[in-house]
Design an enzyme around this catalytic site. Sequence first.
Site, PDB file in Angstrom:
ATOM      1  CB  SER A 109      75.408  31.997  42.434  1.00 22.02           C
ATOM      2  OG  SER A 109      74.434  31.072  42.844  1.00 22.02           O
ATOM      3  CE1 TYR A 160      76.585  28.790  38.279  1.00 23.01           C
ATOM      4  CE2 TYR A 160      75.499  28.348  40.377  1.00 23.01           C
ATOM      5  CZ  TYR A 160      75.716  29.174  39.289  1.00 23.01           C
ATOM      6  OH  TYR A 160      75.073  30.393  39.212  1.00 23.01           O
TER       7      TYR A 160
HETATM    8  N1  LIG Z   1      69.101  31.945  37.293  1.00 25.18           N
HETATM    9  C1  LIG Z   1      69.522  31.688  38.523  1.00 25.18           C
HETATM   10  O1  LIG Z   1      68.859  30.957  39.287  1.00 25.18           O
HETATM   11  C2  LIG Z   1      70.802  32.316  39.019  1.00 25.18           C
HETATM   12  C3  LIG Z   1      71.006  32.370  40.409  1.00 25.18           C
HETATM   13  C4  LIG Z   1      72.166  32.948  40.892  1.00 25.18           C
HETATM   14  C5  LIG Z   1      73.105  33.462  40.021  1.00 25.18           C
HETATM   15  N2  LIG Z   1      72.906  33.389  38.685  1.00 25.18           N
HETATM   16  C6  LIG Z   1      73.931  33.947  37.806  1.00 25.18           C
HETATM   17  O2  LIG Z   1      73.387  35.025  37.084  1.00 25.18           O
HETATM   18  C7  LIG Z   1      74.081  35.178  35.851  1.00 25.18           C
HETATM   19  C8  LIG Z   1      73.069  35.276  34.726  1.00 25.18           C
HETATM   20  O3  LIG Z   1      72.339  34.067  34.666  1.00 25.18           O
HETATM   21  P1  LIG Z   1      70.833  33.983  34.109  1.00 25.18           P
HETATM   22  O4  LIG Z   1      70.028  33.319  35.141  1.00 25.18           O
HETATM   23  O5  LIG Z   1      70.407  35.266  33.563  1.00 25.18           O
HETATM   24  O6  LIG Z   1      71.074  32.899  32.948  1.00 25.18           O
HETATM   25  P2  LIG Z   1      70.700  32.910  31.382  1.00 25.18           P
HETATM   26  O7  LIG Z   1      69.322  33.413  31.202  1.00 25.18           O
HETATM   27  O8  LIG Z   1      71.075  31.566  30.897  1.00 25.18           O
HETATM   28  O9  LIG Z   1      71.709  34.007  30.784  1.00 25.18           O
HETATM   29  C9  LIG Z   1      73.086  33.796  30.757  1.00 25.18           C
HETATM   30  C10 LIG Z   1      73.723  34.924  29.977  1.00 25.18           C
HETATM   31  O10 LIG Z   1      75.144  34.689  29.925  1.00 25.18           O
HETATM   32  C11 LIG Z   1      75.549  34.851  28.591  1.00 25.18           C
HETATM   33  N3  LIG Z   1      76.747  34.060  28.297  1.00 25.18           N
HETATM   34  C12 LIG Z   1      76.944  32.741  28.471  1.00 25.18           C
HETATM   35  N4  LIG Z   1      78.166  32.391  28.032  1.00 25.18           N
HETATM   36  C13 LIG Z   1      78.749  33.524  27.577  1.00 25.18           C
HETATM   37  C14 LIG Z   1      80.003  33.809  26.994  1.00 25.18           C
HETATM   38  N5  LIG Z   1      80.933  32.856  26.781  1.00 25.18           N
HETATM   39  N6  LIG Z   1      80.280  35.089  26.635  1.00 25.18           N
HETATM   40  C15 LIG Z   1      79.359  36.056  26.829  1.00 25.18           C
HETATM   41  N7  LIG Z   1      78.158  35.846  27.387  1.00 25.18           N
HETATM   42  C16 LIG Z   1      77.853  34.591  27.743  1.00 25.18           C
HETATM   43  C17 LIG Z   1      74.360  34.420  27.739  1.00 25.18           C
HETATM   44  O11 LIG Z   1      74.407  35.048  26.467  1.00 25.18           O
HETATM   45  P3  LIG Z   1      74.824  34.330  25.084  1.00 25.18           P
HETATM   46  O12 LIG Z   1      74.393  32.918  25.149  1.00 25.18           O
HETATM   47  O13 LIG Z   1      74.104  35.182  24.073  1.00 25.18           O
HETATM   48  O14 LIG Z   1      76.312  34.519  25.007  1.00 25.18           O
HETATM   49  C18 LIG Z   1      73.211  35.007  28.560  1.00 25.18           C
HETATM   50  O15 LIG Z   1      73.012  36.351  28.210  1.00 25.18           O
HETATM   51  C19 LIG Z   1      75.027  33.990  35.745  1.00 25.18           C
HETATM   52  O16 LIG Z   1      76.329  34.400  36.115  1.00 25.18           O
HETATM   53  C20 LIG Z   1      74.469  33.003  36.749  1.00 25.18           C
HETATM   54  O17 LIG Z   1      75.475  32.152  37.251  1.00 25.18           O
HETATM   55  C21 LIG Z   1      71.760  32.840  38.151  1.00 25.18           C
END
Ligand SMILES: NC(=O)c1ccc[n+]([C@@H]2O[C@H](COP(=O)([O-])OP(=O)(O)OC[C@H]3O[C@@H](n4cnc5c(N)ncnc54)[C@H](OP(=O)(O)O)[C@@H]3O)[C@@H](O)[C@H]2O)c1
Length: 242
Positions: free
Chosen positions: A142, A155
Site C-alpha cells: 500500500s 496498518y
Molecule cells: N482499497 C484500498 O484503498 C487499498 C489501498 C492500498 C492497498 N490495498 C491493499 O490491497 C489488498 C486488497 O484490498 P481490497 O481493497 O481489495 O480489499 P477488500 O475488497 O476488502 O478485499 C480483501 C480481500 O482479502 C481477503 N482476505 C481477508 N482476510 C483473509 C484471510 N485471512 N485469508 C484469505 N483472504 C483474506 C478477502 O477475502 P475473504 O474475506 O473472502 O477471505 C478479500 O478477498 C489488501 O492487501 C489491502 O491492504 C488496498
Amino acid sequence: MSNTIKTAIITGASKGIGKAISLNFAANNIDVVLAARNKTQLKQLQDEIEENYQVKSLIVPTDVTDEIQVKTLVQKTLDQFGKIDILINNAGVGRFKRADEFTLDDYNYMFDINVKGVFLVTKYVVPHMVARESGQIINIASIAGKNGFKTGTLYAASKHAVVGYTWSLREDLKEYKIKVSVVCPGSVVTEFGGKKPDKVEWSMEPEDVAFACYYLASESDYVNTAEIIIKPRLNPRKINQS
Ligand SMILES: NC(=O)c1ccc[n+]([C@@H]2O[C@H](COP(=O)([O-])OP(=O)(O)OC[C@H]3O[C@@H](n4cnc5c(N)ncnc54)[C@H](OP(=O)(O)O)[C@@H]3O)[C@@H](O)[C@H]2O)c1
C-alpha cells in the site's frame, strides 16, 4: 496439464483488487487459482471467468493465516496445474484508530493477515519456484507501506513490513531467476476496511491495480521492476456520483 499457459495463485481473490487481478489475468490467458475464505464469492468469480474466458480456474478456499490451509492451497495448485508461475499476495485488511485506541486484537488481526499471511503463502510457494528456477511473486502492499497517515499506525506498520519483506525476498531469490515486486497503491474503490475511501474523488479502480500487476507479469525475462507506487488522480466516476 498445461505447461505453456502461465498459472497464477491470487490470494484475496473473492472481491476488490484480488478479483480484478483474477479477471485481468483470465482475460490475458493466465490460468488462475482463486484463494480467499468466502466460498460463495469465489464460486461467483469462477462462474464469471468460465463464462467469459477460455482459461482454467481453480477455487481453493483458504485462510492465509492457517498454515495447513496454505499448504493445501499450494498442493492443490500443483496437483491441477503442475506448476506455479505467479503468486499474488493480495489478501489484506485494515482497521483505523488513534494509536492508543488500538487493542492487541487489532494488532494481531492486521499483522496475522497482512504479514504472517504473506510469509506463509510465500514460504510454501518458493521451494517449487526455486526447483524450477522460474517464477514471479507480486506483493500488494500500500502507499501506507511507504508513508504514514492519521489513524494508520498499525496498518502502515504492517504494510511497511510487507515492503521490507519483499525487498529482502527479492535478494534471496534473484539467483534462482525468480522475480519479486511490491505494488503500493493509494486509495482504491473497494469495500476495504468496511467502508469506501474518505476522499472518493481521489481514488483509483481495482482494475488499475490489476493493470499494474499484469504489466509486471508481462515484463521481459531480463527485467523485473522492484516496486510500483500508484497514486490516484481525480476519478470521474466518483465525481459524477457526488
Ligand atoms: N482499497 C484500498 O484503498 C487499498 C489501498 C492500498 C492497498 N490495498 C491493499 O490491497 C489488498 C486488497 O484490498 P481490497 O481493497 O481489495 O480489499 P477488500 O475488497 O476488502 O478485499 C480483501 C480481500 O482479502 C481477503 N482476505 C481477508 N482476510 C483473509 C484471510 N485471512 N485469508 C484469505 N483472504 C483474506 C478477502 O477475502 P475473504 O474475506 O473472502 O477471505 C478479500 O478477498 C489488501 O492487501 C489491502 O491492504 C488496498
